[in-house]
Design an enzyme around this catalytic site. Structure first.
Site, PDB file in Angstrom:
ATOM      1  N   LYS A 219      34.913  32.386  60.348  1.00  0.00           N
ATOM      2  CA  LYS A 219      36.346  32.704  60.380  1.00  0.00           C
ATOM      3  C   LYS A 219      37.060  32.063  59.192  1.00  0.00           C
ATOM      4  O   LYS A 219      37.946  32.684  58.584  1.00  0.00           O
ATOM      5  CB  LYS A 219      36.951  32.227  61.702  1.00  0.00           C
ATOM      6  CG  LYS A 219      36.455  33.044  62.896  1.00  0.00           C
ATOM      7  CD  LYS A 219      36.758  32.347  64.202  1.00  0.00           C
ATOM      8  CE  LYS A 219      36.303  33.168  65.392  1.00  0.00           C
ATOM      9  NZ  LYS A 219      36.274  32.413  66.653  1.00  0.00           N
ATOM     10  N   GLY A 320      37.767  35.410  74.533  1.00  0.00           N
ATOM     11  CA  GLY A 320      37.812  36.066  75.838  1.00  0.00           C
ATOM     12  C   GLY A 320      37.967  37.566  75.669  1.00  0.00           C
ATOM     13  O   GLY A 320      38.540  38.048  74.678  1.00  0.00           O
TER      14      GLY A 320
END
Ligand code: NDP
Ligand code: HSE
Length: 449
Positions: A219, A320
């Site tokens: 990232k 999630g």
């Protein structure tokens, strides 16, 4: 949901709808299907786009799924799904580099926009894929690849396109932030905290990517690439995970007024007229008063510092199925709108600039030593710090039976000097072990040390 999804998949031959080829039906893929089912009508009303699921590729078609799909929609032949003439937009939610890379390239070369949440892929071969997207004149969009549900990629690419971004730093891995929260606040064991993060769908299929820092490093590479317009790959990012952290470090951090967080930090600077980039992921002791200290559980937070805009903060759920599917669906709508308009967004040309070595970092450090408890030991240890240009800000001693634990916080010091200090300390007879070394974020330092 069963009815609505069946309707969606039944419209597959309708040329007025946008047909999706979805690769992967795991944590994120299944939530994307559920979200399409719930939001499809509203999206159609707002955007005029109707989505149909042409096919969903998985590894094992026999596995039970939390979503119901019309007969014939599931396939284990991802390549054929990508090539199907009725598939307009490909959504890659498999993860990893291969076969994701080949499938994404095949889609782009066939003129199909691609939406992906795959940071590992982009941090490894992003430049190749962005060129392929530009050559084909279609979108390759990836909002979900960084910080889950938080809109960060699009603001960096679009809203801040004219900004001189100097530094981006934050918490970008939900799994480790969840684990550190549980370990700090409830004294949970590392193993229990990791198992819970996995059960909640936060962790990668191989969770070592989370705990060893490579997910955050991927990232960081993507953030640096889009914020600075330079090609930064995962290997350029200095990477330390949370596997070496001990409950002792977490407890000392608390006693000293800090919280341990896994930070990703990318910086652009000019040295002798030449631009360079520094990118690193490591645990850091963050003062309890710092805004990042209150980012708990699977939440992520990212600070962006620009020359004109000053400091911005993005905060939300970083992992999630639901939050990630939300970001994916936003990209799907964007890619489909651009496809209908015959336009596409480009990340532009990524230049390659020198990467600054971690050895040049200047930070404060927490250092944990176990030593013999006898006269003169502290003087010997302090002498090694002094000879290697590392100045001590504070020291605490704790008895350990016949030995003692010494906890030092240094003043600002150069990483190279700190490493030399640790190596010399390890050579002293009176030093039993050199334990954790954790960088300390300054009170006013958004860069986190
Ligand atoms: P999962 O492991 O839960 O799901 C992966 C899916 O891909 C499964 O359905 C699997 O099939 C399928 N798959 C694996 N290999 C193949 C193959 N060769 N051909 C076809 N299908 C295949 O992963 P997630 O949903 O958690 O993650 C998907 C992507 O999203 C990853 O890139 C991840 O990094 C990223 N992401 C995930 C987030 C999260 O919180 N989970 C957040 C942000 C990004 P089967 O079900 O049959 O095994
Ligand atoms: N495993 C990742 C995390 C998923 O925990 O942050 C989101 O990218």
């Amino acid at each position: 949901m069963r009815n609505r999804l069946s309707e969606l998949t039944a419209t597959v031959q309708d040329v007025s709808v946008v047909q999706l080829g979805i690769l992967g039906c795991g944590t994120v893929g299944a939530e994307l299907l559920a979200l399409l089912d719930r939001q499809g009508t509203g999206i159609q009303a707002r955007t005029g786009l109707e989505f149909a699921v042409a096919g969903v590729a998985v590894r094992d078609v026999g596995k039970s799924r939390p979503v119901a799909l019309a007969d014939g929609v599931l396939t284990d032949d991802a390549r054929s799904l990508v090539a199907r003439p009725d598939v307009d937009v490909v959504v890659e939610l498999i993860g990893g580099v291969e076969p994701a890379r080949s499938l994404v390239l095949e889609a782009l070369q066939a003129g199909k926009p691609v939406v992906t949440a795959n940071k590992e892929l982009l941090a490894a071969v992003g430049a190749e894929l962005f060129s392929a997207a530009d050559a084909a004149g279609v979108d390759l969009v990836f909002e979900a690849a960084v910080a889950g549900g938080i809109p960060l990629v699009r603001p960096l690419r679009e809203s801040l396109a004219g900004e001189d971004v100097r530094r981006v730093m934050g918490i970008v891995n939900g799994t480790t932030n969840y684990m550190l929260t549980r370990m700090t606040e409830e004294g949970a064991s590392y193993a229990d905290a990791l198992a819970e993060a996995q059960a909640l769908g936060y962790a990668e299929s191989d969770p070592s990517a989370d705990v060893e820092g490579s997910d955050a490093a991927a990232k960081a590479a993507i953030i640096a690439s889009i914020a600075f317009g330079t090609e930064v790959v995962a290997e350029d990012v200095h990477c330390e995970g949370i596997t070496e952290l001990t409950p002792i470090d977490i407890a000392f951090a608390s006693r000293l007024g800090y919280v341990v967080k896994l930070l990703a930090i990318v910086e652009r600077s000019i040295d002798g007229g030449v631009a360079q980039v520094a990118a690193r992921v490591h645990p850091a002791m963050v003062p309890e008063t710092h805004p990042l200290a209150s980012v708990r559980e699977s939440f992520n937070a990212v600070f962006v510092e620009g020359a004109a805009v000053g400091e911005l903060m993005f905060y939300g759920r970083g992992a999630g199925g639901g939050p990630t599917a939300s970001a994916v669906l936003g990209d799907v709508i964007d890619a489909a709108s651009n496809l209908r308009r015959g336009s596409h967004a480009s990340i532009g040309t990524l230049t390659r600039v020198p990467i600054r070595s971690i050895d040049d970092l200047v930070s404060e450090y927490y250092i944990n030593l176990e030593v013999a408890d006898r006269p003169g030991v502290l003087a010997q240890v302090a002498d090694v710090f002094g000879r290697n240009a590392v100045s001590i800000r504070s020291m605490e001693q704790e008895g350990l039976g016949e030995g003692a634990r010494l906890i030092f916080i240094t003043h600002l010091a150069c990483e190279r000097d700190v490493r030399r200090t640790l190596s010399r300390l390890g050579e002293l007879d009176v030093v039993r072990s050199v334990g954790s070394v954790i960088r300390v974020a300054g009170e006013d330092d958004a860069a986190g040390g």
